[in-house]
Design an enzyme around this catalytic site. Structure first.
Site, mmCIF file in Angstrom:
data_model
loop_
_atom_site.group_PDB
_atom_site.id
_atom_site.type_symbol
_atom_site.label_atom_id
_atom_site.label_comp_id
_atom_site.label_asym_id
_atom_site.label_seq_id
_atom_site.Cartn_x
_atom_site.Cartn_y
_atom_site.Cartn_z
ATOM 1 N N ARG A 48 0.866 -1.206 0.000
ATOM 2 C CA ARG A 48 0.000 0.000 0.000
ATOM 3 C C ARG A 48 0.889 1.238 0.000
ATOM 4 O O ARG A 48 1.360 1.716 1.052
ATOM 5 C CB ARG A 48 -0.908 0.016 1.223
ATOM 6 C CG ARG A 48 -1.784 1.271 1.349
ATOM 7 C CD ARG A 48 -2.746 1.428 0.224
ATOM 8 N NE ARG A 48 -3.717 0.330 0.219
ATOM 9 C CZ ARG A 48 -4.466 0.013 -0.839
ATOM 10 N NH1 ARG A 48 -4.350 0.695 -1.951
ATOM 11 N NH2 ARG A 48 -5.300 -1.001 -0.784
ATOM 12 N N ARG A 71 2.122 -6.396 -9.815
ATOM 13 C CA ARG A 71 2.444 -5.768 -8.511
ATOM 14 C C ARG A 71 2.474 -6.774 -7.354
ATOM 15 O O ARG A 71 2.855 -6.416 -6.246
ATOM 16 C CB ARG A 71 1.474 -4.626 -8.204
ATOM 17 C CG ARG A 71 0.027 -5.073 -7.985
ATOM 18 C CD ARG A 71 -0.840 -3.908 -7.544
ATOM 19 N NE ARG A 71 -2.220 -4.354 -7.307
ATOM 20 C CZ ARG A 71 -3.109 -3.642 -6.619
ATOM 21 N NH1 ARG A 71 -2.784 -2.450 -6.145
ATOM 22 N NH2 ARG A 71 -4.335 -4.103 -6.438
ATOM 23 N N HIS A 142 1.290 3.462 -10.413
ATOM 24 C CA HIS A 142 0.287 3.937 -9.433
ATOM 25 C C HIS A 142 0.964 4.691 -8.276
ATOM 26 O O HIS A 142 0.950 4.219 -7.136
ATOM 27 C CB HIS A 142 -0.446 2.689 -8.920
ATOM 28 C CG HIS A 142 -1.718 2.948 -8.188
ATOM 29 N ND1 HIS A 142 -1.781 3.656 -7.017
ATOM 30 C CD2 HIS A 142 -2.987 2.562 -8.456
ATOM 31 C CE1 HIS A 142 -3.025 3.696 -6.594
ATOM 32 N NE2 HIS A 142 -3.775 3.054 -7.438
ATOM 33 N N GLU A 247 -1.175 9.231 -11.112
ATOM 34 C CA GLU A 247 -0.648 8.033 -11.754
ATOM 35 C C GLU A 247 -0.641 8.192 -13.284
ATOM 36 O O GLU A 247 -1.638 8.639 -13.857
ATOM 37 C CB GLU A 247 -1.532 6.845 -11.383
ATOM 38 C CG GLU A 247 -1.826 6.715 -9.902
ATOM 39 C CD GLU A 247 -3.099 5.958 -9.598
ATOM 40 O OE1 GLU A 247 -3.461 5.055 -10.385
ATOM 41 O OE2 GLU A 247 -3.753 6.273 -8.588
#
Ligand code: TA6
Length: 273
Positions: A48, A71, A142, A247
């Site tokens: 995160r 990811r 991101h 992003e």
């Protein structure tokens, strides 16, 4: 969790091999990238924060978890970092595996070159389609940026662009009319076809960052705000004001790479204070 580090005379960068997630970029000791204090580093759940690599999908995906498997995959370091006074570079690689082919049956090599030089971070993705069939995908870097207070941050360079507003029913396509976009609540927008530089002000300690890209035409702006953040175990009610996600991606119109062809993109962040 294994990491690779880049160092120059005035900058530092740290990347987890899990997800090739860049988890730290400092210029003159100033952190620029946010990682949640409640982030999970179990090698299963996406970290995160940092710069998760969304591939082969940005957003929900019929083949698996949203934002794709890159990811949450273990990447390989192609060659050890070259750490020079002024520049440091590393390339990480993700290739198809039996597991990935089970959910997305394509052969590919995705190289991710990360370079720090001065106050600049360059992120380059290079996809090689190693099969005969077309590969179709969406993608995004991101990025979570550290801010003093998300309500005091602002983003310039989006005026006039159409955007998809994912906070409204049926995700309408609207047009941005503000010179400076400021967030006052849950925000989840995909700006389409950003061409000029996007500039974020209000980073920690008065910092700013200018973003440019090639082959990543869309810009996502996101913050879950208090209620949604409180419901996210790896974020929480205290951390959400401390980041803004801006992003770079190809989020809507899929990129199609014919068999045995390649696609590449670049994303540059220039920090200033
Ligand atoms: O980038 C914005 C977004 O697509 C939001 O819709 C939200 O889902 C965010 O990504 C975080 O997604 P994640 O799967 O990392 O919780």
């Amino acid at each position: 969790m294994e990491y690779v580090e880049l160092k120059t005379v005035n900058a530092y960068c740290k990347i987890a091999k899990f997800g090739a997630t860049l988890v730290d970029w400092k210029v003159e000791e100033q952190p620029i990238i946010f990682v949640s204090p409640n982030a999970v580093f179990d090698g299963k759940k996406a970290i995160r924060g940092g710069i998760p690599v969304c591939f082969p999908s940005f957003g929900p995906w019929s083949y698996g978890a949203q934002h794709g498997f890159a990811r949450t995959s273990n990447w390989q370091v192609v060659e050890d970092p070259t750490n020079g006074e002024d520049e440091s570079v590393v390339v990480l690689r993700l290739e198809d595996t039996e597991e990935t082919r089970k959910i997305w049956n394509f052969k590919f090599t995705l190289d991710y070159k990360i370079k720090i030089s001065g106050k600049v971070l360059d992120l380059c993705l290079d996809l090689k389609n190693n099969g005969e069939e077309d590969i179709s995908f969406t993608t995004a870097l991101h990025t979570y940026f550290c801010v003093d207070d998300v309500e005091k941050a602002s983003i310039a360079g989006l005026k006039g662009l159409q955007y998809l507003d994912k906070t409204l029913p049926d995700t309408p396509k609207l047009t941005e009319d503000r010179e400076k976009v400021e967030l006052a609540g849950w925000t989840d927008r995909v700006y389409l076809g950003s061409s000029e530089a996007v500039k974020i002000t209000g980073l920690v300690d008065g910092g700013e960052v200018s973003l440019t890209s090639s082959n990543l035409p869309d810009t996502v702006v996101w913050n879950p705000w208090n209620e949604k953040a409180a419901a996210m175990g790896d974020l929480g009610a205290e951390a959400w004001p401390k980041f803004i996600c801006v992003e770079a991606g190809a989020c809507v119109d899929p990129i199609v790479v014919p068999g045995n062809q390649s696609w590449s993109s670049s994303h540059r962040m220039e920090y200033s204070k």
